[in-house]
Design a protein around this motif. Structure first.
Motif, PDB file in Angstrom:
ATOM      1  N   GLN A  10      -0.540   3.187   4.008  1.00 48.44           N
ATOM      2  CA  GLN A  10      -0.422   2.024   4.883  1.00 48.44           C
ATOM      3  C   GLN A  10      -1.790   1.817   5.550  1.00 48.44           C
ATOM      4  O   GLN A  10      -2.263   2.680   6.291  1.00 48.44           O
ATOM      5  CB  GLN A  10       0.660   2.259   5.940  1.00 48.44           C
ATOM      6  N   ILE A  11      -2.424   0.696   5.267  1.00 45.43           N
ATOM      7  CA  ILE A  11      -3.741   0.374   5.810  1.00 45.43           C
ATOM      8  C   ILE A  11      -3.565  -0.499   7.048  1.00 45.43           C
ATOM      9  O   ILE A  11      -2.955  -1.568   6.983  1.00 45.43           O
ATOM     10  CB  ILE A  11      -4.613  -0.355   4.766  1.00 45.43           C
ATOM     11  N   MET A  12      -4.104  -0.020   8.161  1.00 43.80           N
ATOM     12  CA  MET A  12      -3.986  -0.723   9.438  1.00 43.80           C
ATOM     13  C   MET A  12      -5.369  -1.188   9.903  1.00 43.80           C
ATOM     14  O   MET A  12      -6.362  -0.471   9.723  1.00 43.80           O
ATOM     15  CB  MET A  12      -3.391   0.206  10.498  1.00 43.80           C
ATOM     16  N   LYS A  13      -5.399  -2.373  10.512  1.00 44.44           N
ATOM     17  CA  LYS A  13      -6.621  -2.906  11.124  1.00 44.44           C
ATOM     18  C   LYS A  13      -6.202  -3.601  12.406  1.00 44.44           C
ATOM     19  O   LYS A  13      -5.683  -4.718  12.381  1.00 44.44           O
ATOM     20  CB  LYS A  13      -7.304  -3.879  10.159  1.00 44.44           C
ATOM     21  N   GLY A  69       4.738  10.595   7.238  1.00 43.11           N
ATOM     22  CA  GLY A  69       6.142  10.684   6.857  1.00 43.11           C
ATOM     23  C   GLY A  69       6.370  11.169   5.446  1.00 43.11           C
ATOM     24  O   GLY A  69       5.459  11.175   4.618  1.00 43.11           O
ATOM     25  N   ILE A  70       7.601  11.580   5.211  1.00 37.89           N
ATOM     26  CA  ILE A  70       8.114  11.849   3.869  1.00 37.89           C
ATOM     27  C   ILE A  70       9.433  11.099   3.758  1.00 37.89           C
ATOM     28  O   ILE A  70      10.301  11.224   4.615  1.00 37.89           O
ATOM     29  CB  ILE A  70       8.344  13.347   3.604  1.00 37.89           C
ATOM     30  N   LYS A  88      -1.239   6.974   6.598  1.00 35.23           N
ATOM     31  CA  LYS A  88      -1.775   5.820   7.318  1.00 35.23           C
ATOM     32  C   LYS A  88      -3.286   5.992   7.399  1.00 35.23           C
ATOM     33  O   LYS A  88      -3.780   7.114   7.554  1.00 35.23           O
ATOM     34  CB  LYS A  88      -1.157   5.757   8.720  1.00 35.23           C
ATOM     35  N   ALA A  89      -4.014   4.880   7.270  1.00 35.86           N
ATOM     36  CA  ALA A  89      -5.475   4.911   7.407  1.00 35.86           C
ATOM     37  C   ALA A  89      -5.930   3.683   8.175  1.00 35.86           C
ATOM     38  O   ALA A  89      -5.429   2.581   7.945  1.00 35.86           O
ATOM     39  CB  ALA A  89      -6.145   4.956   6.040  1.00 35.86           C
ATOM     40  N   GLU A  90      -6.859   3.922   9.092  1.00 41.09           N
ATOM     41  CA  GLU A  90      -7.437   2.822   9.861  1.00 41.09           C
ATOM     42  C   GLU A  90      -8.930   2.676   9.579  1.00 41.09           C
ATOM     43  O   GLU A  90      -9.544   1.700  10.001  1.00 41.09           O
ATOM     44  CB  GLU A  90      -7.177   3.041  11.350  1.00 41.09           C
ATOM     45  N   MET A 128       6.308   4.021  12.382  1.00 41.13           N
ATOM     46  CA  MET A 128       4.900   4.122  12.006  1.00 41.13           C
ATOM     47  C   MET A 128       4.025   3.360  13.008  1.00 41.13           C
ATOM     48  O   MET A 128       2.995   3.873  13.452  1.00 41.13           O
ATOM     49  CB  MET A 128       4.701   3.553  10.600  1.00 41.13           C
ATOM     50  N   PHE A 129       4.443   2.149  13.367  1.00 37.71           N
ATOM     51  CA  PHE A 129       3.656   1.354  14.312  1.00 37.71           C
ATOM     52  C   PHE A 129       3.565   2.027  15.680  1.00 37.71           C
ATOM     53  O   PHE A 129       2.625   1.794  16.428  1.00 37.71           O
ATOM     54  CB  PHE A 129       4.242  -0.052  14.465  1.00 37.71           C
ATOM     55  N   SER A 130       4.551   2.866  16.015  1.00 37.87           N
ATOM     56  CA  SER A 130       4.541   3.604  17.293  1.00 37.87           C
ATOM     57  C   SER A 130       3.893   4.978  17.160  1.00 37.87           C
ATOM     58  O   SER A 130       3.997   5.802  18.067  1.00 37.87           O
ATOM     59  CB  SER A 130       5.980   3.784  17.795  1.00 37.87           C
ATOM     60  N   ASN A 131       3.248   5.226  16.014  1.00 35.65           N
ATOM     61  CA  ASN A 131       2.569   6.509  15.744  1.00 35.65           C
ATOM     62  C   ASN A 131       3.515   7.700  15.772  1.00 35.65           C
ATOM     63  O   ASN A 131       3.119   8.799  16.150  1.00 35.65           O
ATOM     64  CB  ASN A 131       1.389   6.719  16.697  1.00 35.65           C
ATOM     65  N   GLU A 132       4.769   7.493  15.381  1.00 43.51           N
ATOM     66  CA  GLU A 132       5.727   8.584  15.275  1.00 43.51           C
ATOM     67  C   GLU A 132       5.721   9.111  13.846  1.00 43.51           C
ATOM     68  O   GLU A 132       5.536   8.350  12.894  1.00 43.51           O
ATOM     69  CB  GLU A 132       7.139   8.093  15.618  1.00 43.51           C
ATOM     70  N   MET A 133       5.934  10.411  13.691  1.00 41.11           N
ATOM     71  CA  MET A 133       6.101  11.003  12.368  1.00 41.11           C
ATOM     72  C   MET A 133       7.590  10.961  12.034  1.00 41.11           C
ATOM     73  O   MET A 133       8.434  11.037  12.932  1.00 41.11           O
ATOM     74  CB  MET A 133       5.590  12.438  12.359  1.00 41.11           C
ATOM     75  N   PHE A 134       7.917  10.879  10.740  1.00 36.67           N
ATOM     76  CA  PHE A 134       9.317  10.711  10.368  1.00 36.67           C
ATOM     77  C   PHE A 134       9.622  11.354   9.026  1.00 36.67           C
ATOM     78  O   PHE A 134       8.751  11.621   8.209  1.00 36.67           O
ATOM     79  CB  PHE A 134       9.681   9.222  10.326  1.00 36.67           C
ATOM     80  N   TYR A 135      10.920  11.588   8.829  1.00 37.10           N
ATOM     81  CA  TYR A 135      11.463  12.059   7.562  1.00 37.10           C
ATOM     82  C   TYR A 135      12.718  11.240   7.283  1.00 37.10           C
ATOM     83  O   TYR A 135      13.508  10.983   8.196  1.00 37.10           O
ATOM     84  CB  TYR A 135      11.835  13.545   7.608  1.00 37.10           C
TER      85      TYR A 135
END
Length: 184
Positions: A10-13, A69-70, A88-90, A128-135
């Protein structure tokens, strides 16, 4: 039973995310991040960087990829389990360009086209937008009908990996039982 391990970048800018309209393969006709199957000897990060470059022309240093995440997908009718490692990459270089597989486009976080994406995306993108990790473990009938989902926030990569290993073990037991049932 087929099992495939892959990546999704996921590419964020700023307040925007780069998505690609999938032109072929799994997910054709859906907006998605960029990624694909691991090649032999490749790390998850190397796969992520390679797939990103192949699919939209952007370059990312593997050190700038953060695993967030996975997601495990059981495609029930296809006897197919897919493990998706989400990064994620910025920080990246280049200009997004259309490829044979993807047509990239920037979207604001508020205008993500969930109605033209995988059914599970609307649940984990906000994490993801809240910078949380998830499974997550999701089951699909076909590619559009999500019949179950178990999605949770996790505190670490270790917790994420532990949940994945538990799911794989349970999935193996279920497959063995189903095989035994068909033999009797």
């Amino acid at each position: 039973m087929r099992f495939t391990r892959c990546t999704l970048v996921q590419i964020m800018k700023g307040d925007e995310i780069l998505l690609g309209m999938k032109k072929r393969g799994l997910g054709v006709g859906k907006w998605n991040g960029f990624g694909g199957k691991l090649l032999r000897g490749e790390t998850l990060q190397q796969c992520s960087a390679r797939e990103l470059e192949e699919e939209c022309g952007l370059h990312v240093n593997v050190d700038h990829l953060t695993q967030i995440g996975i997601l495990m997908f059981n495609f029930i009718e296809e006897d197919f389990l897919l493990e998706v490692n989400v990064f994620k990459a910025e920080q990246f270089t280049g200009t997004p360009m259309e490829s044979e597989e993807m047509a990239p486009k920037w979207f604001s976080k508020e205008n993500v086209p969930y109605d033209r994406m995988w059914a599970d995306d609307i649940f984990w993108y906000p994490m993801m937008f809240s910078n949380e990790m998830f499974y997550g473990f999701m089951e699909f009938k076909g590619h559009d009908n999500m019949v179950s989902k178990n999605l949770q926030q996790v505190e670490s990569l270790i917790a994420m990996e532990s949940l994945k290993q538990s799911a794989l073990k349970q999935f193996s037991v279920n497959c063995a039982q189903a095989t035994a049932d068909t033999m009797t």
